[in-house]
Design a protein around this motif. Structure first.
Motif, PDB file in Angstrom:
ATOM      1  N   ILE A 131       0.821  -1.215   0.000  1.00 18.75           N
ATOM      2  CA  ILE A 131       0.000   0.000   0.000  1.00 18.75           C
ATOM      3  C   ILE A 131       0.856   1.267   0.000  1.00 18.75           C
ATOM      4  CG2 ILE A 131      -1.773   1.290   1.262  1.00 18.75           C
ATOM      5  CD1 ILE A 131      -2.905  -1.470   2.100  1.00 18.75           C
ATOM      6  N   PRO A 132       1.757   1.477   0.956  1.00 22.29           N
ATOM      7  CA  PRO A 132       2.573   2.697   0.861  1.00 22.29           C
ATOM      8  C   PRO A 132       3.535   2.679  -0.324  1.00 22.29           C
ATOM      9  CG  PRO A 132       3.213   1.402   2.781  1.00 22.29           C
ATOM     10  CD  PRO A 132       2.002   0.756   2.202  1.00 22.29           C
ATOM     11  N   VAL A 133       3.982   1.481  -0.711  1.00 19.86           N
ATOM     12  CA  VAL A 133       4.870   1.388  -1.869  1.00 19.86           C
ATOM     13  C   VAL A 133       4.123   1.796  -3.138  1.00 19.86           C
ATOM     14  CG1 VAL A 133       6.174  -0.255  -3.294  1.00 19.86           C
ATOM     15  CG2 VAL A 133       6.348  -0.340  -0.811  1.00 19.86           C
ATOM     16  N   GLY A 134       2.821   1.558  -3.196  1.00 20.21           N
ATOM     17  CA  GLY A 134       2.031   1.946  -4.360  1.00 20.21           C
ATOM     18  C   GLY A 134       1.587   3.394  -4.340  1.00 20.21           C
ATOM     19  N   VAL A 135       1.506   3.990  -3.161  1.00 18.07           N
ATOM     20  CA  VAL A 135       1.036   5.372  -3.051  1.00 18.07           C
ATOM     21  C   VAL A 135       2.138   6.374  -3.374  1.00 18.07           C
ATOM     22  CG1 VAL A 135       0.195   7.087  -1.392  1.00 18.07           C
ATOM     23  CG2 VAL A 135      -0.845   4.831  -1.477  1.00 18.07           C
ATOM     24  N   VAL A 136       3.350   6.094  -2.975  1.00 14.16           N
ATOM     25  CA  VAL A 136       4.452   7.045  -3.186  1.00 14.16           C
ATOM     26  C   VAL A 136       4.680   7.355  -4.665  1.00 14.16           C
ATOM     27  CG1 VAL A 136       6.944   7.370  -2.872  1.00 14.16           C
ATOM     28  CG2 VAL A 136       5.542   6.538  -0.991  1.00 14.16           C
ATOM     29  N   PRO A 137       4.696   6.370  -5.568  1.00 13.97           N
ATOM     30  CA  PRO A 137       4.878   6.725  -6.979  1.00 13.97           C
ATOM     31  C   PRO A 137       3.754   7.588  -7.539  1.00 13.97           C
ATOM     32  CG  PRO A 137       5.281   4.393  -6.666  1.00 13.97           C
ATOM     33  CD  PRO A 137       4.746   4.924  -5.387  1.00 13.97           C
ATOM     34  N   VAL A 138       2.543   7.443  -7.015  1.00 12.29           N
ATOM     35  CA  VAL A 138       1.438   8.283  -7.480  1.00 12.29           C
ATOM     36  C   VAL A 138       1.706   9.742  -7.143  1.00 12.29           C
ATOM     37  CG1 VAL A 138      -1.018   8.775  -7.158  1.00 12.29           C
ATOM     38  CG2 VAL A 138      -0.255   6.427  -7.397  1.00 12.29           C
ATOM     39  N   LEU A 139       2.329   9.974  -6.017  1.00 10.47           N
ATOM     40  CA  LEU A 139       2.631  11.350  -5.622  1.00 10.47           C
ATOM     41  C   LEU A 139       3.799  11.947  -6.398  1.00 10.47           C
ATOM     42  CD1 LEU A 139       2.279  11.012  -1.761  1.00 10.47           C
ATOM     43  CD2 LEU A 139       0.727  12.199  -3.309  1.00 10.47           C
TER      44      LEU A 139
END
Length: 82
Positions: A49-57
């Motif tokens: 979950i956090p690994v997937g959110v950081v690239p979106v930002l």
């Protein structure tokens, strides 16, 4: 950061959370697996979950659309399969 990046990151987090919960449900239904064992395995997988959110930002808008589409398609396929 623009407001839409935070919205996209929240959507990505929800989609990934749904995927982890669907995976937990699948693990729980396996023969010989207890709920606790499935929960521990899914909890280890929740790192995504956090690994997937950081690239979106941090990525350009076109890549953000792709990053959102991949888990959305996976959730749709898993929903249609059940």
């Amino acid at each position: 950061m623009e407001w839409w990046r935070w919205v996209a990151a929240a959507v990505q987090a929800v989609l990934l959370l749904v995927l982890v919960l669907l995976w937990w449900d699948t693990l729980r239904d396996r023969r010989g697996w207890t709920s606790g064992r499935a929960a521990r395995t899914a909890a280890a997988g929740s790192v995504v979950i956090p690994v997937g959110v950081v690239p979106v930002l941090l990525t350009p808008p076109v890549v953000v659309l792709v990053l959102l589409a991949v888990p959305a398609v996976a959730v749709a396929v898993m929903a249609l399969a059940s």
